[in-house]
Scaffold this motif. Structure first.
Motif, PDB file in Angstrom:
ATOM      1  N   LEU A 221       0.868  -1.188   0.000  1.00 15.17           N
ATOM      2  CA  LEU A 221       0.000   0.000   0.000  1.00 15.17           C
ATOM      3  C   LEU A 221       0.896   1.227   0.000  1.00 15.17           C
ATOM      4  O   LEU A 221       1.876   1.275   0.752  1.00 15.17           O
ATOM      5  CB  LEU A 221      -0.892   0.080   1.237  1.00 15.17           C
TER       6      LEU A 221
ATOM      7  N   ALA B 173       0.284   5.331   0.331  1.00  9.64           N
ATOM      8  CA  ALA B 173      -0.775   6.310   0.600  1.00  9.64           C
ATOM      9  C   ALA B 173      -0.229   7.722   0.651  1.00  9.64           C
ATOM     10  O   ALA B 173       0.884   7.963   1.119  1.00  9.64           O
ATOM     11  CB  ALA B 173      -1.458   5.992   1.926  1.00  9.64           C
TER      12      ALA B 173
ATOM     13  N   ALA C  76       0.743  -1.158  12.025  1.00 11.77           N
ATOM     14  CA  ALA C  76       0.482   0.226  12.459  1.00 11.77           C
ATOM     15  C   ALA C  76       0.840   0.432  13.927  1.00 11.77           C
ATOM     16  O   ALA C  76       1.161   1.548  14.340  1.00 11.77           O
ATOM     17  CB  ALA C  76      -0.983   0.584  12.222  1.00 11.77           C
TER      18      ALA C  76
ATOM     19  N   GLY D 259       3.910  18.302  13.443  1.00 12.49           N
ATOM     20  CA  GLY D 259       4.178  17.294  12.420  1.00 12.49           C
ATOM     21  C   GLY D 259       2.920  16.554  12.027  1.00 12.49           C
ATOM     22  O   GLY D 259       2.082  16.239  12.870  1.00 12.49           O
ATOM     23  N   LEU D 260       2.775  16.313  10.734  1.00 13.10           N
ATOM     24  CA  LEU D 260       1.660  15.506  10.230  1.00 13.10           C
ATOM     25  C   LEU D 260       2.200  14.443   9.284  1.00 13.10           C
ATOM     26  O   LEU D 260       3.117  14.705   8.501  1.00 13.10           O
ATOM     27  CB  LEU D 260       0.644  16.379   9.474  1.00 13.10           C
ATOM     28  N   LEU D 261       1.603  13.269   9.383  1.00  8.61           N
ATOM     29  CA  LEU D 261       1.935  12.187   8.473  1.00  8.61           C
ATOM     30  C   LEU D 261       1.366  12.541   7.100  1.00  8.61           C
ATOM     31  O   LEU D 261       0.168  12.779   6.961  1.00  8.61           O
ATOM     32  CB  LEU D 261       1.294  10.904   9.005  1.00  8.61           C
ATOM     33  N   THR D 262       2.212  12.598   6.091  1.00  8.78           N
ATOM     34  CA  THR D 262       1.712  12.999   4.773  1.00  8.78           C
ATOM     35  C   THR D 262       1.839  11.903   3.715  1.00  8.78           C
ATOM     36  O   THR D 262       1.120  11.924   2.726  1.00  8.78           O
ATOM     37  CB  THR D 262       2.418  14.282   4.277  1.00  8.78           C
ATOM     38  N   GLN D 263       2.758  10.967   3.904  1.00  8.83           N
ATOM     39  CA  GLN D 263       2.842   9.827   2.979  1.00  8.83           C
ATOM     40  C   GLN D 263       3.234   8.592   3.760  1.00  8.83           C
ATOM     41  O   GLN D 263       3.927   8.689   4.780  1.00  8.83           O
ATOM     42  CB  GLN D 263       3.889  10.077   1.892  1.00  8.83           C
ATOM     43  N   GLN D 264       2.809   7.440   3.234  1.00  6.35           N
ATOM     44  CA  GLN D 264       3.108   6.196   3.938  1.00  6.35           C
ATOM     45  C   GLN D 264       3.101   5.038   2.966  1.00  6.35           C
ATOM     46  O   GLN D 264       2.318   5.008   2.009  1.00  6.35           O
ATOM     47  CB  GLN D 264       2.034   5.960   4.998  1.00  6.35           C
ATOM     48  N   GLU D 265       3.954   4.073   3.228  1.00  8.00           N
ATOM     49  CA  GLU D 265       3.954   2.864   2.409  1.00  8.00           C
ATOM     50  C   GLU D 265       4.167   1.657   3.301  1.00  8.00           C
ATOM     51  O   GLU D 265       4.998   1.692   4.211  1.00  8.00           O
ATOM     52  CB  GLU D 265       5.072   2.929   1.348  1.00  8.00           C
ATOM     53  N   TRP D 266       3.384   0.604   3.054  1.00  8.51           N
ATOM     54  CA  TRP D 266       3.571  -0.679   3.736  1.00  8.51           C
ATOM     55  C   TRP D 266       3.809  -1.738   2.674  1.00  8.51           C
ATOM     56  O   TRP D 266       3.123  -1.741   1.638  1.00  8.51           O
ATOM     57  CB  TRP D 266       2.320  -1.081   4.522  1.00  8.51           C
TER      58      TRP D 266
ATOM     59  N   TYR E 254       1.648  24.975   5.054  1.00  5.24           N
ATOM     60  CA  TYR E 254       2.260  25.054   6.380  1.00  5.24           C
ATOM     61  C   TYR E 254       3.401  26.065   6.441  1.00  5.24           C
ATOM     62  O   TYR E 254       4.144  26.089   7.415  1.00  5.24           O
ATOM     63  CB  TYR E 254       2.744  23.675   6.801  1.00  5.24           C
TER      64      TYR E 254
END
Lengths: 141, 153
Positions: free
Chosen positions: A83, A85, B60, B77-84, B113
């Motif tokens: 995934l 995102a 997670a 800080g904000l999470l803006t992209q993620q990959e699993w 920001y």
């Protein structure tokens, strides 16, 4: 939960939309009440200080929902393998999210049936999280 | 905070890029899997109590994850992209070894920001045999909440 097969899956197939409403309790319970998390997940004022206008919905919770959404679509013989995102807008707790998606590609890769989907969370009519997901599906017979 | 006259990314921050963390042991816990499934309302029989496997999204909540050791350049800080990525399913009770590293630190001028710093960090998980099981990568956008553009709240 029904099983989906590679041969029956086509590009542009759409997933049935699903509504979920994240709450502050969910955000805390998901990670465990004994585990430290971002105060903005449960405290509206902390969320406002961060500039998101309320308690922040954890990105990890949204991505987990999207993982479950695609996994349920694929069925028990399917396997979510990747995934990716992009969190386009922060979401605020207690506001409903609609999960939707569609198939954007299918191919056989190293002997595996790979289907690629684009899935999104939609809040107030606007996409807030957009993810590309790769799933392996079984063949019929 | 208005845009700084010079970069807030220091040589010390840059020196963190590419340095692997000490390995951390992480156990796939039935209790964690159960709790997370309950919150999501996940009824998938593959992950039911006693089935022996945990849902992929248990990643997670894994300790030793990507935020460990992440440099803090700006306060928000904000999470803006993620990959699993998942090579195989997680087995309940198995112990994995997590190794993290910062892949990239960069800055951005303007935007929602104001001046912000984007940090990409990843974690690889290996089983007892040294086989790669999964990986997680995140990009956090760090910013000063006081400099956020008006009207975006």
């Amino acid at each position: 939960m029904s099983q989906r097969y590679y041969e029956d899956t086509n590009v542009d197939d759409e997933l049935e939309p699903l509504e979920r409403t994240p709450t502050t309790d969910m955000a805390i319970d998901f990670f465990g009440r004994d585990n430290p998390t971002n105060p903005a997940f449960s405290d509206i004022e902390a969320g406002k200080r961060l500039g998101v206008g309320g308690a922040l919905v954890p990105g990890l919770l949204k991505l987990s929902w999207l993982t479950q959404y695609v996994s349920d679509w694929a069925g028990t013989e399917g396997h979510v393998r990747n995934l990716r995102a992009a969190y386009r807008r922060p979401d605020i707790a207690d506001r409903p999210l609609v999960l939707t998606g569609r198939v954007v590609d299918k191919r056989v890769e190293d002997g595996k049936n790979v289907v690629e989907l684009e899935v999104v969370t939609i809040a107030e009519g606007q996409p807030s999280t957009r993810a590309n997901v790769q799933v392996e599906l079984p063949s019929r017979g | 905070m208005s845009e700084p006259e010079q970069s807030l990314i220091t040589d010390a921050h840059r020196a963190m890029v590419g340095v692997k963390s000490e390995p951390v042991k992480v156990t796939i816990s039935e209790a964690d899997a159960h709790r997370m499934r309950d919150v999501l309302g996940d009824k998938d029989p593959r992950y039911a109590d006693g089935a022996g496997f945990a849902p992929a999204y248990i990643i997670a909540g894994m300790g030793g994850g990507p935020r460990r050791g992440m440099p803090q350049v700006l306060p928000g800080g904000l999470l803006t992209q993620q990959e699993w990525k998942f090579v195989r399913p997680f087995k309940v009770g198995e112990e994995l070894t997590a190794v993290s590293q910062v892949f990239d630190i960069r800055e951005r001028m303007g935007g929602r920001y104001g001046y912000s710093v984007l940090i990409t960090q990843g974690t690889e998980y290996f089983d007892a045999g040294g086989n790669h099981v999964a990986s997680a990568m995140i990009t956090i956008t760090q910013f000063d909440p006081k400099s956020q553009r008006k009207g975006d709240e």
